[in-house]
Write an enzyme that holds these catalytic residues in place. Structure first.
Site, PDB file in Angstrom:
ATOM      1  N   PHE A  11       1.384  -2.301   0.709  1.00  0.00           N
ATOM      2  CA  PHE A  11       0.669  -3.402   0.068  1.00  0.00           C
ATOM      3  C   PHE A  11       1.387  -4.746   0.303  1.00  0.00           C
ATOM      4  CE2 PHE A  11       0.538  -5.454  -4.357  1.00  0.00           C
ATOM      5  CZ  PHE A  11      -0.552  -6.252  -4.061  1.00  0.00           C
ATOM      6  N   ASN A  32       7.042   4.755   7.737  1.00  0.00           N
ATOM      7  CA  ASN A  32       6.795   6.157   8.124  1.00  0.00           C
ATOM      8  C   ASN A  32       5.377   6.584   7.751  1.00  0.00           C
ATOM      9  OD1 ASN A  32       6.907   6.467   5.385  1.00  0.00           O
ATOM     10  ND2 ASN A  32       8.452   8.092   5.369  1.00  0.00           N
ATOM     11  N   GLY A  36       1.824   4.039   2.987  1.00  0.00           N
ATOM     12  CA  GLY A  36       1.064   2.910   3.539  1.00  0.00           C
ATOM     13  C   GLY A  36       0.059   3.402   4.565  1.00  0.00           C
ATOM     14  N   TYR A 147      13.877   5.616 -10.829  1.00  0.00           N
ATOM     15  CA  TYR A 147      13.424   4.487  -9.995  1.00  0.00           C
ATOM     16  C   TYR A 147      14.289   3.257 -10.272  1.00  0.00           C
ATOM     17  CZ  TYR A 147      10.292   0.745  -8.323  1.00  0.00           C
ATOM     18  OH  TYR A 147       9.759  -0.356  -7.699  1.00  0.00           O
TER      19      TYR A 147
HETATM   20  N1  NAD Z   1       3.905  -3.607  -6.018  1.00  0.00           N
HETATM   21  C1  NAD Z   1       4.620  -4.003  -7.052  1.00  0.00           C
HETATM   22  O1  NAD Z   1       4.084  -4.474  -8.049  1.00  0.00           O
HETATM   23  C2  NAD Z   1       6.131  -3.884  -7.057  1.00  0.00           C
HETATM   24  C3  NAD Z   1       6.830  -4.203  -8.222  1.00  0.00           C
HETATM   25  C4  NAD Z   1       8.222  -4.109  -8.202  1.00  0.00           C
HETATM   26  C5  NAD Z   1       8.885  -3.739  -7.047  1.00  0.00           C
HETATM   27  N2  NAD Z   1       8.169  -3.417  -5.944  1.00  0.00           N
HETATM   28  C6  NAD Z   1       8.913  -3.017  -4.727  1.00  0.00           C
HETATM   29  O2  NAD Z   1       8.361  -3.674  -3.600  1.00  0.00           O
HETATM   30  C7  NAD Z   1       8.428  -2.839  -2.463  1.00  0.00           C
HETATM   31  C8  NAD Z   1       7.055  -2.702  -1.801  1.00  0.00           C
HETATM   32  O3  NAD Z   1       6.149  -2.185  -2.759  1.00  0.00           O
HETATM   33  P1  NAD Z   1       4.609  -1.941  -2.410  1.00  0.00           P
HETATM   34  O4  NAD Z   1       3.866  -2.136  -3.669  1.00  0.00           O
HETATM   35  O5  NAD Z   1       4.216  -2.696  -1.206  1.00  0.00           O
HETATM   36  O6  NAD Z   1       4.635  -0.386  -2.117  1.00  0.00           O
HETATM   37  P2  NAD Z   1       3.820   0.446  -1.017  1.00  0.00           P
HETATM   38  O7  NAD Z   1       3.994   1.868  -1.364  1.00  0.00           O
HETATM   39  O8  NAD Z   1       2.449  -0.090  -0.847  1.00  0.00           O
HETATM   40  O9  NAD Z   1       4.655   0.122   0.312  1.00  0.00           O
HETATM   41  C9  NAD Z   1       5.860   0.775   0.621  1.00  0.00           C
HETATM   42  C10 NAD Z   1       5.790   1.227   2.068  1.00  0.00           C
HETATM   43  O10 NAD Z   1       7.007   1.910   2.385  1.00  0.00           O
HETATM   44  C11 NAD Z   1       6.690   3.024   3.210  1.00  0.00           C
HETATM   45  N3  NAD Z   1       7.748   4.021   3.074  1.00  0.00           N
HETATM   46  C12 NAD Z   1       8.028   4.800   2.002  1.00  0.00           C
HETATM   47  N4  NAD Z   1       9.057   5.610   2.284  1.00  0.00           N
HETATM   48  C13 NAD Z   1       9.455   5.324   3.549  1.00  0.00           C
HETATM   49  C14 NAD Z   1      10.472   5.821   4.401  1.00  0.00           C
HETATM   50  N5  NAD Z   1      11.285   6.808   4.008  1.00  0.00           N
HETATM   51  N6  NAD Z   1      10.596   5.289   5.639  1.00  0.00           N
HETATM   52  C15 NAD Z   1       9.766   4.313   6.078  1.00  0.00           C
HETATM   53  N7  NAD Z   1       8.772   3.817   5.315  1.00  0.00           N
HETATM   54  C16 NAD Z   1       8.627   4.310   4.060  1.00  0.00           C
HETATM   55  C17 NAD Z   1       5.350   3.530   2.700  1.00  0.00           C
HETATM   56  O11 NAD Z   1       4.628   4.282   3.668  1.00  0.00           O
HETATM   57  C18 NAD Z   1       4.647   2.213   2.342  1.00  0.00           C
HETATM   58  O12 NAD Z   1       3.868   1.729   3.426  1.00  0.00           O
HETATM   59  C19 NAD Z   1       9.030  -1.514  -2.935  1.00  0.00           C
HETATM   60  O13 NAD Z   1      10.415  -1.557  -2.668  1.00  0.00           O
HETATM   61  C20 NAD Z   1       8.781  -1.523  -4.432  1.00  0.00           C
HETATM   62  O14 NAD Z   1       9.744  -0.766  -5.108  1.00  0.00           O
HETATM   63  C21 NAD Z   1       6.807  -3.478  -5.908  1.00  0.00           C
END
Ligand code: NAD
Length: 328
Positions: A11, A32, A36, A147
């Protein structure tokens, strides 16, 4: 400038890639594809400004090769709250991945922008949370804290890499983001599941009594803050909250989404008591103090909750109809 992004197909990662490329940067993205989707970045595939590598951040050699030419690395790949399991993946992906990114950045002393979370403030009752506020984490027997602990470990490791090896680090604590390309399950947060339920005329599931509050950040505001942080070079080590300061209860959020969806039938809530979620603890209130990001980065959220939700509902209506068509 060439920016490496882990989690580029997620996202936040895919929205960030769009903004950086539009602003003149090249992007090397890795993912990976566990959570996503390649659809989120497919409009960049084939462009000389974008390279995609389907690799796992736990694979140090592959990560090193992929980011050989990156000037900075934004580390977004992560596993999130293990509400329904996944504690192993949360701890392992976040900590091995975080360490690998810092190791790769050590070659050439490249800046790492690390995604952290408001969850690191835990149960701290003193609001709003400033970057210097305490982390009040619940017992280890409650998996959901893994987490926050994994992200705290990443933060400490990043600061230690800065102190010991001189790697510049910027830690960003995001407060609940929502908007186009959010995951359409609980993984994407309450907006995604509430909108889905209301559009399908199903009951909206509320965990606990719904009086717990959150502060939600529209994706374009969050991306603006991340881009500012990527270009911020003054401090070798800093932490910023990135979020919107408007506080709303989860029950009110369901009500506002119901109004904006123009639903014909009355709003139906299905209360899921915390006790039915196993050993679980929720955070009662969450509000950021963004004074530091305002003063140092010039960050200012612009999209209010109703406007952000309207845009998100419009996007999700289309996303759901495409999903339904694909399923036929
Ligand atoms: N969305 C939010 O509101 C929010 C809030 C606080 C923190 N975060 C942090 O922001 C970051 C992004 O969040 P997001 O909402 O885009 O999440 P998301 O799950 O949409 O995106 C994370 C991406 O990381 C990839 N991924 C997961 N494990 C992996 C691995 N081992 N190797 C390679 N790729 C891997 C997934 O396929 C995914 O595309 C994260 O670190 C999350 O903890 C997000």
């Amino acid at each position: 400038m060439t920016i490496g992004i882990t989690g580029v197909a997620g996202f936040i990662g895919s929205n960030l890639a769009d903004e950086l490329i539009a602003g003149g940067c090249d992007v090397i993205g890795v993912d990976n594809l566990s959570m996503g989707s390649i659809r989120n970045v497919e409009h960049h595939l084939g462009s000389s400004r974008f390279r995609f590598h389907q690799i796992d951040v736990r694979d140090l050699a592959a990560l090193r090769e992929a980011f050989a030419r990156a000037d900075r690395i934004v580390h977004l790949a992560a596993f999130k709250i293990p509400r329904y399991g996944n504690a192993i993946e949360t701890l392992e992906v976040n900590n091995v991945g975080g360490k690998n990114v810092l190791e790769v950045a050590r070659d050439g002393q490249r800046r790492v922008v690390l995604a952290s979370t408001s969850d690191v403030y835990g149960k701290n009752a003193a609001l709003p949370f400033a970057e210097t506020s305490d982390s009040v984490i619940g017992p280890s027997t409650i998996a959901r804290w893994s987490y926050a602990v994994s992200k705290l470990f990443d933060e400490h490791l990043a600061l230690a890499y800065q102190a010991s090896y001189g790697v510049p680090v910027t830690i960003l604590r995001f407060f609940g983001s929502y908007g186009p390309r959010q995951h359409l399950s609980w993984w994407g947060g309450p907006q995604a599941v509430f909108i889905s339920a209301i559009l399908k005329d199903e009951p909206v599931e509320i965990h606990g009594d719904g009086s717990q509050t959150r502060s939600f950040t529209y994706i374009s505001d969050l991306i603006d803050g991340i881009v500012r942080a990527i270009h911020y070079e003054r401090d070798p080590a800093s932490i910023f909250n990135l979020g919107n300061t408007t506080e709303i209860s989860i029950k009110e959020l369901a009500q506002v989404i119901w109004e904006l969806c123009g639903a014909q039938r009355e709003l139906k809530l299905k209360i899921i008591p915390y006790s039915s979620l196993g050993r679980y603890e929720d955070v009662r209130r969450r509000v950021p103090d963004i004074t530091k990001a305002r003063q140092v980065l010039g960050f200012e959220p612009k999209v209010d909750l109703r406007e952000g939700l309207e845009r998100t509902i419009a996007w999700q209506r289309k996303a759901m109809s495409v999903t339904a068509l694909t399923a036929v």
